[in-house]
Design a protein around this motif. Sequence first.
Motif, PDB file in Angstrom:
ATOM      1  N   TRP A  16       0.695  -1.079   0.007  1.00 42.60           N
ATOM      2  CA  TRP A  16      -0.003  -0.142   0.082  1.00 42.60           C
ATOM      3  C   TRP A  16       0.862   1.204   0.128  1.00 42.60           C
ATOM      4  N   LYS A  17       2.123   0.964   0.125  1.00 44.22           N
ATOM      5  CA  LYS A  17       2.927   2.490   0.459  1.00 44.22           C
ATOM      6  C   LYS A  17       4.445   1.931  -0.008  1.00 44.22           C
ATOM      7  N   LYS A  18       5.604   2.894   0.279  1.00 43.51           N
ATOM      8  CA  LYS A  18       6.718   2.595  -0.113  1.00 43.51           C
ATOM      9  C   LYS A  18       7.265   2.029   1.386  1.00 43.51           C
ATOM     10  N   HIS A  19       8.018   0.908   1.417  1.00 46.43           N
ATOM     11  CA  HIS A  19       8.543   0.127   2.511  1.00 46.43           C
ATOM     12  C   HIS A  19       9.750   0.838   2.802  1.00 46.43           C
ATOM     13  N   ALA A  20      10.314   0.791   3.939  1.00 39.48           N
ATOM     14  CA  ALA A  20      11.534   1.357   4.387  1.00 39.48           C
ATOM     15  C   ALA A  20      12.713   0.584   3.903  1.00 39.48           C
ATOM     16  N   GLU A  21      12.618  -0.431   3.593  1.00 37.69           N
ATOM     17  CA  GLU A  21      13.596  -1.462   3.123  1.00 37.69           C
ATOM     18  C   GLU A  21      13.235  -2.286   1.978  1.00 37.69           C
ATOM     19  N   ARG A  22      14.226  -2.780   1.275  1.00 38.78           N
ATOM     20  CA  ARG A  22      13.850  -3.488   0.011  1.00 38.78           C
ATOM     21  C   ARG A  22      13.627  -4.945   0.162  1.00 38.78           C
ATOM     22  N   ASP A  23      12.637  -5.370  -0.530  1.00 36.48           N
ATOM     23  CA  ASP A  23      12.749  -7.064  -0.299  1.00 36.48           C
ATOM     24  C   ASP A  23      14.053  -7.888  -0.461  1.00 36.48           C
ATOM     25  N   TRP A  24      14.590  -7.303  -1.424  1.00 36.92           N
ATOM     26  CA  TRP A  24      15.954  -7.954  -1.988  1.00 36.92           C
ATOM     27  C   TRP A  24      16.980  -6.816  -2.119  1.00 36.92           C
ATOM     28  N   PRO A  25      18.353  -7.048  -1.730  1.00 36.22           N
ATOM     29  CA  PRO A  25      19.296  -6.303  -1.796  1.00 36.22           C
ATOM     30  C   PRO A  25      19.493  -5.808  -3.214  1.00 36.22           C
ATOM     31  N   ALA A  26      19.868  -4.570  -3.355  1.00 37.33           N
ATOM     32  CA  ALA A  26      20.129  -3.926  -4.800  1.00 37.33           C
ATOM     33  C   ALA A  26      21.345  -4.633  -5.583  1.00 37.33           C
ATOM     34  N   ILE A 363       0.315 -13.833  -0.181  1.00 39.28           N
ATOM     35  CA  ILE A 363       0.414 -14.361   1.212  1.00 39.28           C
ATOM     36  C   ILE A 363       1.526 -15.226   1.588  1.00 39.28           C
ATOM     37  N   TRP A 364       1.529 -16.175   0.609  1.00 42.26           N
ATOM     38  CA  TRP A 364       2.963 -17.146   0.711  1.00 42.26           C
ATOM     39  C   TRP A 364       4.116 -16.151   0.555  1.00 42.26           C
ATOM     40  N   TYR A 365       4.215 -15.308  -0.349  1.00 41.36           N
ATOM     41  CA  TYR A 365       5.580 -14.588  -0.489  1.00 41.36           C
ATOM     42  C   TYR A 365       6.139 -14.086   0.827  1.00 41.36           C
ATOM     43  N   TYR A 366       5.266 -13.076   1.542  1.00 41.01           N
ATOM     44  CA  TYR A 366       5.412 -12.556   2.558  1.00 41.01           C
ATOM     45  C   TYR A 366       5.669 -13.239   4.029  1.00 41.01           C
ATOM     46  N   ASP A 367       4.643 -14.574   3.980  1.00 46.42           N
ATOM     47  CA  ASP A 367       4.770 -15.196   5.120  1.00 46.42           C
ATOM     48  C   ASP A 367       5.923 -16.109   5.306  1.00 46.42           C
ATOM     49  N   THR A 368       6.012 -17.193   3.968  1.00 48.91           N
ATOM     50  CA  THR A 368       6.897 -17.935   4.048  1.00 48.91           C
ATOM     51  C   THR A 368       8.559 -17.692   3.615  1.00 48.91           C
ATOM     52  N   LEU A 369       8.471 -16.987   2.303  1.00 50.48           N
ATOM     53  CA  LEU A 369       9.673 -16.722   1.651  1.00 50.48           C
ATOM     54  C   LEU A 369      10.498 -15.531   2.511  1.00 50.48           C
ATOM     55  N   LEU A 370       9.707 -14.283   2.870  1.00 53.96           N
ATOM     56  CA  LEU A 370      10.394 -13.218   3.540  1.00 53.96           C
ATOM     57  C   LEU A 370      10.328 -13.113   4.952  1.00 53.96           C
ATOM     58  N   GLY A 371       9.067 -14.055   5.427  1.00 51.15           N
ATOM     59  CA  GLY A 371       9.135 -14.208   6.882  1.00 51.15           C
ATOM     60  C   GLY A 371       8.597 -12.739   7.507  1.00 51.15           C
ATOM     61  N   ASP A 374       3.397  -9.389   9.230  1.00 56.34           N
ATOM     62  CA  ASP A 374       2.421  -8.246   9.072  1.00 56.34           C
ATOM     63  C   ASP A 374       1.953  -8.058   7.711  1.00 56.34           C
ATOM     64  N   ASP A 375       3.024  -8.200   6.822  1.00 57.87           N
ATOM     65  CA  ASP A 375       2.655  -7.977   5.153  1.00 57.87           C
ATOM     66  C   ASP A 375       1.853  -9.121   4.943  1.00 57.87           C
ATOM     67  N   ALA A 376       2.172 -10.190   5.461  1.00 60.94           N
ATOM     68  CA  ALA A 376       1.133 -11.390   4.993  1.00 60.94           C
ATOM     69  C   ALA A 376      -0.412 -11.225   5.256  1.00 60.94           C
TER      70      ALA A 376
END
Length: 427
Positions: A16-26, A363-371, A374-376
């Motif tokens: 819904w907005k810009k995250h403070a950190e990236r999902d994956w390193p640049a 839901i899987w991406y945030y819950d399982t892959l990124l842990g 809250d985002d899930a």
Amino acid sequence: MENAGDHDAPGQFGLWKKHAERDWPALTEQEIASVLAPASPDSAATGDRHPSPSCDKTAPFWHSERPFSAAALIVRQGAPDVIVKRHHHGLRSRETLQTEHALIRHLHGRGLPVALPLALANGEDVTCEDPWVYEAFPRLSGRDLYRDRMSWDPYFSVAQARAAGQALARYHDAATGFEAPDRADTPLVSALAPLLGTQPESALRRWVAAQPALEGALDRHDPHGRWLAALAPHLHRAAQKPDSFPSLWGHGDWHGSNLIWPDEIAGGGTDAAPHPDADIVAPCPFDFGMADRTTRPFDIAVALERSMFGWLSPEAGSYRVEWEQIDAFLSGYDRLWPLSGRLCKAIATMLPLAHVTFACSEIWYYDTLLGREDDARTALEDYLIAHAAWFSSPDGRAACDHIARWEARSQKAHRQDAPPGKGRFAG
């Protein structure tokens, strides 16, 4: 735009907005140089792939803020600009990217001006270095007009919505004839297969059960199955009118920020436009990561769901509907592929389900892959459930009815505007 070489700059678009950190390193200069190192003569590109570019300068000029992968634009003196993308192997494998690349080459062969994948240092168009998978493309000419906008934002103008609709019709025409199995088991694609048939709820349940991590996440975050209850009326409606349209490979994520815009329709964001029945210079698509075997009505429904509703700014439990842009998008599509009443009704039927498989994957991406639980939960509550529930509300049903009746309204408008004795497709 980030400063050149500023690899650690935080910030990435989220739900819904810009995250403070990236999902994956640049991406770093070192890995870009490794991926794009000049190919040896015996591993040069062949066939219809672009040759590997030279790598005398590899400092990223700009890092994408889109989620799910890391991407950077490399600008070099005396050589074409290049986009390098890095995926986690849990999301994309060599095989899944090769399927996307085969689709891109098919589209190019049918005359769509898409960016062909580049041959990399290994002489192939995909290279892997655990846990990463890399690909690269030349930069398309035109303007990345929506680069800094959220994916769910509407188009800047009615004219651009019309152009996007016409461009999707051209894409569907070019995609015809591409043959590959559906990839509903691949994360983060707009999969139709789990929603087909006369029992789509059972098919969706089986699709979830075949993914234990997703099933576990849904059970933990929604033990009472509210997500299925929210979807039930839409699944029932789809069961009454199963999608029997011919299959083809859709784009799966058609919105302004996945299109490169020619100057003729990019300037100023104004509504200046030719007559709706006139051909226009259409934008060109890129980013085929959510593509899958689908149908015209489902892919059109996905395109409408991505851009025509104010998902990011709910007002008193409802969402703004871009009525004019919906009509313009459909009229643009209709210019090249006439939208029958049956097709419009199918689009309306699939619209409340267009987000379902992708939302489940998120839901899987945030819950399982990124842990990130809250985002899930946000993906579950504010995306999967809330969108489905809104389409059951009076406003949501009105939007579906508006689309279902578009062809009839368009016919009436054309009859009123046409000279006596002339119909919609006359002269």
